[in-house]
Design a protein around this motif. Sequence first.
Motif, PDB file in Angstrom:
ATOM      1  N   ALA A 147       0.816  -1.216   0.000  1.00  0.00           N
ATOM      2  CA  ALA A 147       0.000   0.000   0.000  1.00  0.00           C
ATOM      3  C   ALA A 147       0.849   1.265   0.000  1.00  0.00           C
ATOM      4  O   ALA A 147       0.319   2.365  -0.164  1.00  0.00           O
ATOM      5  CB  ALA A 147      -0.950   0.004   1.192  1.00  0.00           C
ATOM      6  N   LEU A 148       2.159   1.136   0.167  1.00  0.00           N
ATOM      7  CA  LEU A 148       3.045   2.279  -0.043  1.00  0.00           C
ATOM      8  C   LEU A 148       3.056   2.701  -1.507  1.00  0.00           C
ATOM      9  O   LEU A 148       3.480   3.820  -1.830  1.00  0.00           O
ATOM     10  CB  LEU A 148       4.460   1.945   0.423  1.00  0.00           C
ATOM     11  N   GLU A 149       2.615   1.827  -2.395  1.00  0.00           N
ATOM     12  CA  GLU A 149       2.430   2.153  -3.814  1.00  0.00           C
ATOM     13  C   GLU A 149       1.031   2.731  -3.998  1.00  0.00           C
ATOM     14  O   GLU A 149       0.036   2.068  -3.672  1.00  0.00           O
ATOM     15  CB  GLU A 149       2.614   0.898  -4.667  1.00  0.00           C
ATOM     16  N   PRO A 150       0.898   3.954  -4.513  1.00  0.00           N
ATOM     17  CA  PRO A 150      -0.433   4.574  -4.636  1.00  0.00           C
ATOM     18  C   PRO A 150      -1.428   3.773  -5.453  1.00  0.00           C
ATOM     19  O   PRO A 150      -2.645   3.895  -5.236  1.00  0.00           O
ATOM     20  CB  PRO A 150      -0.122   5.917  -5.292  1.00  0.00           C
ATOM     21  N   ALA A 151      -0.959   2.955  -6.386  1.00  0.00           N
ATOM     22  CA  ALA A 151      -1.887   2.172  -7.208  1.00  0.00           C
ATOM     23  C   ALA A 151      -2.609   1.101  -6.403  1.00  0.00           C
ATOM     24  O   ALA A 151      -3.687   0.646  -6.798  1.00  0.00           O
ATOM     25  CB  ALA A 151      -1.132   1.513  -8.368  1.00  0.00           C
ATOM     26  N   VAL A 152      -2.052   0.679  -5.275  1.00  0.00           N
ATOM     27  CA  VAL A 152      -2.653  -0.386  -4.469  1.00  0.00           C
ATOM     28  C   VAL A 152      -3.721   0.226  -3.573  1.00  0.00           C
ATOM     29  O   VAL A 152      -3.433   1.031  -2.692  1.00  0.00           O
ATOM     30  CB  VAL A 152      -1.589  -1.114  -3.636  1.00  0.00           C
ATOM     31  N   ILE A 153      -4.968  -0.179  -3.793  1.00  0.00           N
ATOM     32  CA  ILE A 153      -6.083   0.400  -3.045  1.00  0.00           C
ATOM     33  C   ILE A 153      -6.940  -0.662  -2.355  1.00  0.00           C
ATOM     34  O   ILE A 153      -7.918  -0.306  -1.678  1.00  0.00           O
ATOM     35  CB  ILE A 153      -6.968   1.276  -3.953  1.00  0.00           C
ATOM     36  N   ALA A 154      -6.589  -1.935  -2.490  1.00  0.00           N
ATOM     37  CA  ALA A 154      -7.400  -2.992  -1.877  1.00  0.00           C
ATOM     38  C   ALA A 154      -6.477  -4.072  -1.296  1.00  0.00           C
ATOM     39  O   ALA A 154      -6.285  -5.127  -1.885  1.00  0.00           O
ATOM     40  CB  ALA A 154      -8.356  -3.597  -2.900  1.00  0.00           C
ATOM     41  N   PRO A 155      -5.890  -3.818  -0.111  1.00  0.00           N
ATOM     42  CA  PRO A 155      -4.996  -4.808   0.495  1.00  0.00           C
ATOM     43  C   PRO A 155      -5.765  -5.841   1.338  1.00  0.00           C
ATOM     44  O   PRO A 155      -6.625  -5.479   2.139  1.00  0.00           O
ATOM     45  CB  PRO A 155      -4.074  -3.953   1.370  1.00  0.00           C
ATOM     46  N   VAL A 184      -3.091   5.035   4.830  1.00  0.00           N
ATOM     47  CA  VAL A 184      -4.410   4.496   5.146  1.00  0.00           C
ATOM     48  C   VAL A 184      -5.331   5.608   5.631  1.00  0.00           C
ATOM     49  O   VAL A 184      -6.489   5.724   5.192  1.00  0.00           O
ATOM     50  CB  VAL A 184      -4.285   3.369   6.191  1.00  0.00           C
ATOM     51  N   ARG A 185      -4.824   6.466   6.518  1.00  0.00           N
ATOM     52  CA  ARG A 185      -5.647   7.570   7.031  1.00  0.00           C
ATOM     53  C   ARG A 185      -5.945   8.591   5.935  1.00  0.00           C
ATOM     54  O   ARG A 185      -7.082   9.053   5.780  1.00  0.00           O
ATOM     55  CB  ARG A 185      -4.936   8.255   8.199  1.00  0.00           C
ATOM     56  N   ARG A 186      -4.930   8.923   5.177  1.00  0.00           N
ATOM     57  CA  ARG A 186      -5.069   9.991   4.178  1.00  0.00           C
ATOM     58  C   ARG A 186      -6.036   9.609   3.065  1.00  0.00           C
ATOM     59  O   ARG A 186      -6.859  10.417   2.622  1.00  0.00           O
ATOM     60  CB  ARG A 186      -3.686  10.300   3.594  1.00  0.00           C
ATOM     61  N   ASP A 187      -5.942   8.352   2.604  1.00  0.00           N
ATOM     62  CA  ASP A 187      -6.725   7.924   1.445  1.00  0.00           C
ATOM     63  C   ASP A 187      -7.951   7.100   1.810  1.00  0.00           C
ATOM     64  O   ASP A 187      -8.674   6.640   0.923  1.00  0.00           O
ATOM     65  CB  ASP A 187      -5.837   7.124   0.483  1.00  0.00           C
ATOM     66  N   GLY A 188      -8.184   6.914   3.096  1.00  0.00           N
ATOM     67  CA  GLY A 188      -9.368   6.167   3.504  1.00  0.00           C
ATOM     68  C   GLY A 188      -9.338   4.700   3.118  1.00  0.00           C
ATOM     69  O   GLY A 188     -10.391   4.098   2.861  1.00  0.00           O
ATOM     70  N   LEU A 189      -8.160   4.100   3.076  1.00  0.00           N
ATOM     71  CA  LEU A 189      -8.067   2.682   2.727  1.00  0.00           C
ATOM     72  C   LEU A 189      -8.619   1.814   3.844  1.00  0.00           C
ATOM     73  O   LEU A 189      -8.567   2.167   5.025  1.00  0.00           O
ATOM     74  CB  LEU A 189      -6.612   2.286   2.465  1.00  0.00           C
ATOM     75  N   LYS A 190      -9.132   0.662   3.456  1.00  0.00           N
ATOM     76  CA  LYS A 190      -9.512  -0.383   4.396  1.00  0.00           C
ATOM     77  C   LYS A 190      -8.596  -1.574   4.170  1.00  0.00           C
ATOM     78  O   LYS A 190      -8.200  -1.861   3.034  1.00  0.00           O
ATOM     79  CB  LYS A 190     -10.967  -0.804   4.200  1.00  0.00           C
ATOM     80  N   VAL A 191      -8.256  -2.260   5.244  1.00  0.00           N
ATOM     81  CA  VAL A 191      -7.390  -3.437   5.166  1.00  0.00           C
ATOM     82  C   VAL A 191      -8.177  -4.619   5.708  1.00  0.00           C
ATOM     83  O   VAL A 191      -8.551  -4.651   6.882  1.00  0.00           O
ATOM     84  CB  VAL A 191      -6.100  -3.231   5.987  1.00  0.00           C
ATOM     85  N   LEU A 192      -8.445  -5.589   4.835  1.00  0.00           N
ATOM     86  CA  LEU A 192      -9.195  -6.783   5.220  1.00  0.00           C
ATOM     87  C   LEU A 192      -8.219  -7.884   5.603  1.00  0.00           C
ATOM     88  O   LEU A 192      -7.195  -8.078   4.927  1.00  0.00           O
ATOM     89  CB  LEU A 192     -10.068  -7.232   4.049  1.00  0.00           C
ATOM     90  N   ALA A 193      -8.511  -8.598   6.694  1.00  0.00           N
ATOM     91  CA  ALA A 193      -7.577  -9.623   7.177  1.00  0.00           C
ATOM     92  C   ALA A 193      -8.345 -10.811   7.746  1.00  0.00           C
ATOM     93  O   ALA A 193      -9.458 -10.662   8.276  1.00  0.00           O
ATOM     94  CB  ALA A 193      -6.656  -9.044   8.243  1.00  0.00           C
ATOM     95  N   TYR A 194      -7.717 -11.992   7.665  1.00  0.00           N
ATOM     96  CA  TYR A 194      -8.324 -13.223   8.173  1.00  0.00           C
ATOM     97  C   TYR A 194      -7.299 -14.077   8.900  1.00  0.00           C
ATOM     98  O   TYR A 194      -6.118 -14.099   8.551  1.00  0.00           O
ATOM     99  CB  TYR A 194      -8.894 -14.061   7.007  1.00  0.00           C
ATOM    100  N   ARG A 195      -7.795 -14.812   9.902  1.00  0.00           N
ATOM    101  CA  ARG A 195      -7.029 -15.852  10.562  1.00  0.00           C
ATOM    102  C   ARG A 195      -8.004 -16.785  11.274  1.00  0.00           C
ATOM    103  O   ARG A 195      -9.179 -16.458  11.472  1.00  0.00           O
ATOM    104  CB  ARG A 195      -6.033 -15.272  11.568  1.00  0.00           C
ATOM    105  N   PHE A 196      -7.499 -17.960  11.659  1.00  0.00           N
ATOM    106  CA  PHE A 196      -8.246 -18.868  12.523  1.00  0.00           C
ATOM    107  C   PHE A 196      -7.929 -18.541  13.984  1.00  0.00           C
ATOM    108  O   PHE A 196      -6.811 -18.089  14.308  1.00  0.00           O
ATOM    109  CB  PHE A 196      -7.875 -20.317  12.238  1.00  0.00           C
TER     110      PHE A 196
END
Length: 285
Positions: A147-155, A184-196
């Motif tokens: 997400a340090l790359e501006p093109a990445v908007i869905a991590p 994340v704060r500046r561009d309003g990104l959301k980060v989706l994550a999963y684990r057991f």
Amino acid sequence: MTSTRARHDDPRDDPLDDFEHRTVSIQDVSKRVYVTGAGPAVVLMPEMPGISPDVARLARWIREAGFSVYLPSLFGVDGAYPLADEARAVVRRACVSAEFRAFAGGGTSPVTAWLRGLARTAHAERGGPGVGAVGLCFTGNFALTMALEPAVIAPVVNHPSLPLDDPAALELSAQDAAAVAGRVRRDGLKVLAYRFDDDTWCTGRRFAAYRALLGDAFDGRVLPGETARTDPPPFFRDVVGCAHSVVTAHLVDQDGHPTRRARDEILAFLTERLSPPTATTTAAG
């Protein structure tokens, strides 16, 4: 670190013959990348011990959801069914490779700079609002670093296992952690994550560290370990030894199953984030 093509001597191997096989060079570093599909791009990174048939299956699901998939070969034998002894050797090599920072105090893995370049390339080729990045296990946190790359908007950060020796740490330098949190704060990104919930490689302490860094932008979802597939490939049974790979090796491909719902949630997240704006939205804007 280098990888090789599938062995083709085990009927459970995946020949990956429905993917375009490319060599992608970024900053004088060349890696094999498997590309398939059409639409906005998603960079799907393999989990240990490499591009397994289950990882390739996930790539095909992403493709079928309307995306181009860029699947880089980072370690292991491409397409190989994960056998325990061979996979142990892959893990050992990755842990001492200069491309990865497997242990606490190592900071950000250098390979993520190459992956950010791959995201830029994919965005230039496929267009759309941006690029998705899906990490798994050893590469789980790489999706966030990308997400340090501006093109990445869905991590999407799946069961991140690094650093291996500190369950409460993140595989990030302090400088990169601050930069990611700022983006994340500046561009309003959301980060989706999963684990057991009983994953010993990715515990609640790691998810707590993500939330401390990202706040409400971190959407960490936890599945009961008892729902994991009970007959995963040998590497996951004998080496990983716990419920771990939510949408690959431990996924149960049945309607209504929690792991398949997790897969569907990931596809929905990518669709929401990467779909081009509609004419109505554009006019309203």
